[in-house]
Design a protein around this motif. Structure first.
Motif, mmCIF file in Angstrom:
data_model
loop_
_atom_site.group_PDB
_atom_site.id
_atom_site.type_symbol
_atom_site.label_atom_id
_atom_site.label_comp_id
_atom_site.label_asym_id
_atom_site.label_seq_id
_atom_site.Cartn_x
_atom_site.Cartn_y
_atom_site.Cartn_z
ATOM 1 N N THR A 69 -85.740 -73.730 -15.014
ATOM 2 C CA THR A 69 -85.061 -75.015 -14.991
ATOM 3 C C THR A 69 -86.020 -76.115 -14.589
ATOM 4 O O THR A 69 -87.089 -75.856 -14.039
ATOM 5 N N PHE A 121 -81.272 -78.676 -15.699
ATOM 6 C CA PHE A 121 -81.160 -78.043 -17.007
ATOM 7 C C PHE A 121 -82.338 -77.125 -17.239
ATOM 8 O O PHE A 121 -83.391 -77.246 -16.617
ATOM 9 N N ASP A 122 -82.151 -76.166 -18.132
ATOM 10 C CA ASP A 122 -83.239 -75.269 -18.502
ATOM 11 C C ASP A 122 -84.217 -76.000 -19.400
ATOM 12 O O ASP A 122 -83.825 -76.731 -20.323
ATOM 13 N N ASN A 138 -74.643 -73.668 -23.300
ATOM 14 C CA ASN A 138 -74.674 -75.097 -23.022
ATOM 15 C C ASN A 138 -74.878 -75.921 -24.284
ATOM 16 O O ASN A 138 -74.247 -76.968 -24.461
ATOM 17 N N THR A 166 -77.152 -68.630 -21.055
ATOM 18 C CA THR A 166 -76.579 -69.878 -20.549
ATOM 19 C C THR A 166 -77.076 -71.087 -21.334
ATOM 20 O O THR A 166 -76.340 -72.058 -21.519
ATOM 21 N N VAL A 167 -78.304 -71.026 -21.816
ATOM 22 C CA VAL A 167 -78.848 -72.115 -22.632
ATOM 23 C C VAL A 167 -78.079 -72.229 -23.938
ATOM 24 O O VAL A 167 -77.705 -73.325 -24.374
ATOM 25 N N TRP A 194 -88.530 -69.949 -19.560
ATOM 26 C CA TRP A 194 -87.223 -69.585 -19.006
ATOM 27 C C TRP A 194 -87.141 -70.094 -17.571
ATOM 28 O O TRP A 194 -87.171 -69.333 -16.609
ATOM 29 N N CYS A 219 -84.072 -67.167 -25.528
ATOM 30 C CA CYS A 219 -83.698 -67.961 -24.355
ATOM 31 C C CYS A 219 -82.564 -67.277 -23.615
ATOM 32 O O CYS A 219 -81.980 -66.300 -24.093
ATOM 33 N N SER A 240 -85.999 -74.719 -21.684
ATOM 34 C CA SER A 240 -85.820 -74.271 -23.069
ATOM 35 C C SER A 240 -84.695 -75.038 -23.748
ATOM 36 O O SER A 240 -84.752 -75.309 -24.955
ATOM 37 N N GLU A 241 -83.654 -75.381 -22.990
ATOM 38 C CA GLU A 241 -82.555 -76.165 -23.552
ATOM 39 C C GLU A 241 -83.061 -77.530 -24.015
ATOM 40 O O GLU A 241 -82.748 -77.987 -25.124
#
Length: 427
Positions: free
Chosen positions: A125, A155-156, A187, A183-184, A123, A180, A158-159
């Motif tokens: 960026t 960006f994260d 997105n 926000t991920v 978690w 997660c 996790s994303e």
């Protein structure tokens, strides 16, 4: 070994955004996936598996697992995992997830075998992850040059990992279930058309991250199915609820609009139109110690606690997010030096029009010339951004970008000298 690993977790959390999922909650997630998705996987994959709690929970929950795979970069975790799953149908890889080659795993999976990719990626960026454990810094969202330079390329992790997994397993019968930040999820749903694969059955299962991980963050279980057809809507449930739909969010195709509550939006879409006003972001300078000032009497003081004498013509009242509280604002506690009237304007004219300010900027050039953002590199010296004709209007309706509850304020001074806003505000 486990005690040593647990002792080192605090450092690990800081370095890698590493929040190990409690065993009870890993079981709860697996049970939810089994009951509500009717998932019956033959293969389990846990990327960035840490202590392997999701592997163990999966083995306990799903009856027909044939084999499981875990990927973990940390050497201590890896040694612990080898002992934990000794003699079981679990393969553990001590590798970096960003460089891991999934071909060996994919080649062993029949296209009809059900795969569950489950876990809890970092978690954090990419700008916060100060280590070698980073993905290639390519512009994986295909952003425009200016957006990529001004922070939207942040960006994260996790994303990045979830999107990579979607693309890696696009030809398999795979379901992804990842913990997660919300926000991920937002997105990924918003940028579905940029992903080189199709996903469907998208769900966001909310849970209390404070209770589970002792962190203040909006987080959920993100579930999606790799598919032949993409959906652009995510359904929201609660992990402790009875599959009562809370809301749906995603794209309204008719108006090509991404909205947080589709039902609510559809009920009120008639009033959605083009705003007569263009909203602007405040001034961006990235050097508050030099550019922002306090004023007592006729004397300015900067963030370095230095008293300075400057030309008033180029020093303007400044509002920050925390200042936008009242409906009408006529005073400011801060001031800001404005070096340009438009982006890209030649700043050397200040040598003649404001010699005191120019001398002050040169004296503090070690701060200004070392600003990290790439937008300053090829711009005139001492440049600012978020500046234009609109900045010098005497009346502004402004709002903070920090608060959940919007508060609109009218900002002006009786002498009509324009009040500037910082880049956390919009007007």
């Amino acid at each position: 070994m486990k005690n040593k690993i647990l002792t080192d977790l605090k450092l690990s959390e800081l370095e890698r955004g590493d929040y190990q999922t409690p065993q009870y909650f890993a079981h709860k997630v697996c049970q939810y996936v089994k009951e509500h998705l009717k998932c019956d996987p033959r293969i389990i994959i846990e990327p960035t598996c840490g202590l392997g709690n999701f592997i163990e929970a999966s083995l306990d929950t799903f009856e027909n697992i044939d084999r499981a795979y875990g990927i973990e970069i940390d050497g201590d975790y890896y040694s612990y995992l080898l002992n934990r799953f000794q003699g079981e149908t679990v393969s553990i890889y001590n590798q970096n997830i960003f460089e891991f080659n999934f071909n060996e795993i994919k080649s062993s999976i029949d296209s009809q075998e059900e795969v569950l990719i489950i876990g809890n990626p970092p978690w954090v960026t990419n700008s916060e992850l100060e280590s070698l454990n980073l993905p290639d810094k390519n512009n994986f969202k295909s952003l425009s040059g200016f957006d990529a330079l001004t922070g939207k390329s942040n960006f994260d992790i996790s994303e990045y990992i979830i999107i990579k997994l979607v693309e890696q397993f696009r030809n398999k019968n795979a379901t992804i279930a990842m913990l997660c930040k919300n926000t991920v999820i937002r997105n990924i749903v918003r940028d579905i058309d940029l992903i080189n694969s199709k996903i469907s059955n998208i769900e966001m299962i909310q849970f209390d991250a404070k209770e589970v991980f002792n962190i203040s963050c909006d987080a959920s279980l993100f579930i999606l199915k790799i598919s032949d057809v993409s959906q652009t809507i995510c359904k929201v449930y609660d992990i402790d609820g009875n599959r009562d739909l809370i809301r749906s969010f995603g794209w309204n195709k008719e108006k090509d609009t991404f909205v947080s509550d589709l039902d609510e939006y559809n009920r009120n879409s008639l009033i959605d139109g083009v705003c007569a006003f263009e909203w602007r972001q405040g001034v961006k300078h990235d050097c508050s110690k030099v550019m922002q000032l306090s004023k007592k009497g006729e004397e300015y003081t900067n963030g370095l606690h230095q008293s300075v004498e400057l030309e008033d013509e180029f020093v303007y009242p400044l509002l920050k997010s925390s200042d936008i509280k009242n409906t009408i604002i006529q005073n400011s506690r801060k001031y800001v030096i404005i070096t340009q009237k438009r982006v890209g304007e030649d700043t050397t004219i200040l040598q003649n029009t404001a010699p005191k300010i120019w001398e002050y900027l040169v004296e503090n050039a070690n701060y200004l010339d070392n600003r990290k953002s790439s937008i300053y590199k090829k711009s005139p010296r001492f440049s600012i951004f978020g500046i234009g004709d609109y900045s010098f209007e005497p009346y502004k309706v402004c709002i903070s970008g920090f608060y959940k509850e919007p508060k609109f304020s009218l900002a002006y001074r009786d002498d009509l000298k324009p009040i500037m806003l910082d880049d956390t505000c919009y007007f």
